[in-house]
Design an enzyme around this catalytic site. Structure first.
Site, PDB file in Angstrom:
ATOM      1  N   HIS A 198     -58.915 -43.766 -62.101  1.00 38.27           N
ATOM      2  CA  HIS A 198     -58.186 -42.816 -61.255  1.00 38.27           C
ATOM      3  C   HIS A 198     -57.494 -41.739 -62.083  1.00 38.27           C
ATOM      4  O   HIS A 198     -56.595 -41.064 -61.595  1.00 38.27           O
ATOM      5  CB  HIS A 198     -57.175 -43.572 -60.398  1.00 38.27           C
ATOM      6  CG  HIS A 198     -57.809 -44.556 -59.466  1.00 38.27           C
ATOM      7  ND1 HIS A 198     -58.267 -44.209 -58.215  1.00 38.27           N
ATOM      8  CD2 HIS A 198     -58.112 -45.873 -59.611  1.00 38.27           C
ATOM      9  CE1 HIS A 198     -58.806 -45.269 -57.626  1.00 38.27           C
ATOM     10  NE2 HIS A 198     -58.721 -46.296 -58.452  1.00 38.27           N
ATOM     11  N   LYS A 250     -44.574 -38.288 -94.797  1.00 37.65           N
ATOM     12  CA  LYS A 250     -43.279 -38.921 -95.088  1.00 37.65           C
ATOM     13  C   LYS A 250     -42.507 -38.127 -96.136  1.00 37.65           C
ATOM     14  O   LYS A 250     -41.282 -37.943 -96.032  1.00 37.65           O
ATOM     15  CB  LYS A 250     -43.496 -40.351 -95.585  1.00 37.65           C
ATOM     16  CG  LYS A 250     -44.005 -41.324 -94.538  1.00 37.65           C
ATOM     17  CD  LYS A 250     -44.216 -42.703 -95.158  1.00 37.65           C
ATOM     18  CE  LYS A 250     -44.752 -43.693 -94.153  1.00 37.65           C
ATOM     19  NZ  LYS A 250     -45.008 -45.033 -94.783  1.00 37.65           N
ATOM     20  N   GLU A 265     -56.711 -44.220 -88.639  1.00 36.58           N
ATOM     21  CA  GLU A 265     -56.017 -44.202 -89.923  1.00 36.58           C
ATOM     22  C   GLU A 265     -56.939 -44.718 -91.029  1.00 36.58           C
ATOM     23  O   GLU A 265     -56.785 -44.364 -92.197  1.00 36.58           O
ATOM     24  CB  GLU A 265     -54.736 -45.038 -89.857  1.00 36.58           C
ATOM     25  CG  GLU A 265     -53.756 -44.749 -90.987  1.00 36.58           C
ATOM     26  CD  GLU A 265     -52.374 -45.308 -90.724  1.00 36.58           C
ATOM     27  OE1 GLU A 265     -51.577 -44.619 -90.047  1.00 36.58           O
ATOM     28  OE2 GLU A 265     -52.088 -46.430 -91.184  1.00 36.58           O
TER      29      GLU A 265
END
Length: 548
Positions: A384, A512, A353
């Site tokens: 793994h 937004k 960001e």
């Protein structure tokens, strides 16, 4: 501002890389037994070993030149002194003031902000001690045992990460929960097993209008009122961290239960402030201030130490080296400590960001790579899952390995096995496995000459994969503070060199705004057709098939 790629150090690094790109670290280590001595740094109980990188002394000298030619020292002083280096929002960048443990003033617009910072810390101590001691009582007269932090972005990721990291220091019988997702399952699943009489909510939102956070807060308030049958209960069960006092009081939160936020603190750098209240309640204010102390000491190290001996600077420059000269598109964080399982996610936001930008400070489009993709997982889990790709895949991925020397839960040989894996992975990434070794391995396993010839290519590993090793004695609040601040300053250094603003996030704000517009359509069960054909069709499909 001179263009980055025109700087003499940049041009010298291009030439240097061309001359040295075929050197293998395995050979370098074989020729030089003192390499670790030349390429490691210590600060307090942190050790950074950067010897397993595709570098030599000339590389580091040229990278240091790049930092100097980029004005790093000047920009560092601008940040610490409160200049408005977040130029697009005309704001100072002063998360360092939140952990300033000295008597030195810090000025914003000619006003010393330290008295207010200390006042908020004092208030955090008063509230955290009242809750921890059982003096803070809910609407029925019972003490609080569950804290629910409602926030999103930096108001969530920071407190979550730190609370998880310092879980061994948490108060027994006191539980912290975090709600960030507007998906109703998050808040509903959290509330399901809580007692409304003994639950306290902390709502963290600078504007107190962030849709995700306020919607979750309203659901929590409705749950509390439904169970208490008393709207006045909100005052005893809600605390706010906000700059919009009017919106918080309208919600039903008492004015004295509202903590301050300042516009000179970005959300992803705010855990040091009252955004960290849930942490302070959980681990106690003394330990929270130890967290601040560790960060403050790293701040001083970053501000005062020579660039060559500066942990954040060295980490940042190595990242520049690989991002811009080796075309690395990602960087992986690999903590080998269960308590740090949210550390990669926290710095995924902190880095991406901040430095996921493509416009320079003077408004020009960049023609070089900036912030890489940051990702990661617990080391053993990753071994793994995706280490196969790190070792034999086609992508070039520099890595940071992070581990404590001592476990906070010493049981049998668990930690020794953990460390064995840790050291093995950094070595194997560096050395790889050559043809001679692959053939010998297959012969030892009993394969025929024909089978060896067929199978050995699949056992080859190129090695020469760079990694940094970060060791510390144990994961204490102070050490965690230093570790976080180290990575924060790394981000700052890279942003300065890339000539971008690391402290705004216009793309987040755009998302937004668009979401608010679409929300109005969905709420009123209509399609305005104001968007592209794909989005319009998806909205229509949803409205046709929704059960709401």
């Amino acid at each position: 501002m001179e263009k980055l790629t025109n700087l003499p150090a940049w041009q010298a690094l291009l030439e240097h890389k061309t001359k040295n790109e075929n050197i293998h670290m395995r050979d370098v280590f074989a020729q030089d037994n003192t390499r670790f001595e030349d390429f490691h740094l210590c600060f307090n109980d942190l050790l950074l070993d950067y010897s397993k990188n595709r570098i030599n002394k000339e590389t580091m000298s040229l990278l240091i030149d790049l930092a100097r030619q980029s004005g790093l020292r000047e920009w560092t002083e601008k940040m610490f002194s409160g200049e408005k280096i977040n130029h697009t929002e005309n704001r100072a960048v002063l998360h360092t003031a939140l952990r300033n443990r000295s008597d030195e003033p810090v000025y914003v617009n000619g006003q010393d902000v330290m008295p207010e910072v200390r006042s908020e810390l004092k208030k955090m101590r008063e509230y955290s001690e009242a809750i921890r001691s059982g003096r803070w009582l809910g609407y029925s007269g019972k003490p609080i045992i569950d804290i629910v932090n409602i926030g999103v972005g930096g108001s969530d990721l920071g407190p979550v990460m730190v609370s998880e990291a310092l879980h061994p220091y948490g108060k027994t019988g006191l539980h912290v929960h975090f709600v960030s997702n507007v998906d109703p399952s998050h808040i509903c699943n959290t509330l399901r097993d809580l007692d409304p009489e003994r639950t306290l909510f902390i709502v963290s939102s600078k504007s107190f209008t962030t849709q995700d956070t306020i919607m979750n807060a309203r659901t929590a308030r409705d749950w509390l009122i439904e169970n208490s049958r008393n709207e006045a209960a909100v005052a005893k069960h809600f605390i706010a961290v906000a700059a919009n006092i009017e919106a918080a009081t309208s919600f039903g939160i008492e004015k004295e239960n509202i903590f301050k936020m300042w516009d000179w603190v970005g959300g992803r750098y705010s855990v040091w402030s009252s955004i960290g209240l849930s942490v302070a309640i959980y681990i106690g204010m003394d330990r929270f201030e130890s967290l601040l102390q560790g960060a403050y000491e790293m701040d001083q190290h970053f501000r005062q130490s020579p660039l060559e001996e500066n942990l954040p600077v060295v980490l940042a420059l190595l990242g520049i080296w690989y991002t811009n000269f080796y075309d690395a598109e990602s960087h992986v964080l690999l903590p080998y400590d269960q308590h740090l399982h949210r550390f990669p996610a926290y710095f995924q936001q902190g880095d991406m960001e901040s430095n996921g930008k493509s416009v320079t400070r003077d408004g020009q489009l960049v023609d070089y790579a900036t912030g890489p993709i940051i990702w990661g997982e617990l080391g053993i889990t990753g071994q793994h899952a995706f280490y196969q790709n790190l070792h034999q895949g086609t992508h070039f991925v520099p890595a940071d390995f992070i581990v404590p020397i001592d476990s906070l839960n010493p049981v049998g040989d668990h930690h020794i096995v953990l460390l064995a894996n840790f050291f093995a992975q950094t070595r194997t990434l560096m050395t790889g496995k050559n043809e001679k070794e692959a053939r010998a391995e297959l012969v030892a396993e009993g394969y025929s000459d024909e089978e060896v010839e067929h199978l050995y290519p699949s056992r080859l590993m190129p090695g020469n994969k760079p990694s940094n090793t970060i060791l510390f004695k144990a994961l204490t609040p102070k050490t965690l503070g230093s570790l976080i601040a180290m990575y924060e300053h790394k981000i700052f250094v890279q942003g300065i060199i890339w000539q971008i603003n690391s402290y705004d996030q216009p793309a987040v704000e755009l998302g937004k705004k668009v979401a608010a517009s679409i929300y109005a359509d969905l709420k009123h069960h209509k399609s305005t057709g104001n968007y592209d054909s794909s989005t319009n069709s998806l909205i229509k499909y949803f409205l046709k098939n929704s059960n709401d």
